[in-house]
Design a protein around this motif. Structure first.
Motif, short mmCIF file in Angstrom:
data_model
loop_
_atom_site.label_atom_id
_atom_site.label_comp_id
_atom_site.label_asym_id
_atom_site.label_seq_id
_atom_site.Cartn_x
_atom_site.Cartn_y
_atom_site.Cartn_z
N ILE A 93 1.93 0.29 -9.63
CA ILE A 93 1.82 -0.25 -8.27
C ILE A 93 1.42 0.86 -7.29
N LEU A 94 2.11 2.00 -7.36
CA LEU A 94 1.79 3.10 -6.46
C LEU A 94 0.38 3.62 -6.69
N TRP A 95 -0.05 3.69 -7.95
CA TRP A 95 -1.39 4.17 -8.26
C TRP A 95 -2.44 3.22 -7.69
N ALA A 96 -2.26 1.93 -7.90
CA ALA A 96 -3.23 0.95 -7.42
C ALA A 96 -3.33 0.98 -5.89
N ARG A 97 -2.21 1.09 -5.22
CA ARG A 97 -2.23 1.15 -3.75
C ARG A 97 -2.71 2.50 -3.25
N GLY A 98 -2.39 3.55 -3.98
CA GLY A 98 -2.78 4.89 -3.57
C GLY A 98 -4.27 5.14 -3.65
#
Length: 107
Positions: A93-98
């Motif tokens: 999730i953090l990677w996709a949003r980041g």
């Protein structure tokens, strides 16, 4: 996976070194790297039992020393696998949003 999650902080902050350094101190305390977890006060020991850091150093060491019975082993391995799954979901999730947050300058 814990390091990946902390590393994704660089997407939102210009300098992620402070967050990474703080994570390493917390990791060292709650994994048993600085001192054995048995030496922690009860309230810190309770926190250490909830967090996943013990599965990196303290728990494998306790297995090696023969201080873990079959029930405790199964319980802790289940918890460790749940932490792995949860951290993987958080990381994705953090990677996709980041990636959408990331900006770069230069040639």
């Amino acid at each position: 996976l814990m390091h990946f999650v902390v590393g994704t902080v660089a997407f939102w902050f210009e300098e992620g070194f402070a967050v990474s350094s703080m994570f390493m101190y917390v990791f060292g305390l709650f994994s048993g790297d600085f001192a054995p977890l048995a030496l922690l006060p009860n309230w810190l020991h309770t926190i250490a039992n909830i967090l996943p850091f013990q599965y990196v150093l303290n728990f494998p060491l306790q297995i090696y020393l023969g201080n873990v019975d079959a029930i405790t082993f199964a319980t802790h391995m289940t918890r460790a696998l749940l932490w792995c799954g949860g951290l993987y979901v958080i990381y994705r999730i953090l990677w996709a949003r980041g990636v959408y947050q990331f900006s770069s300058v230069g040639r």
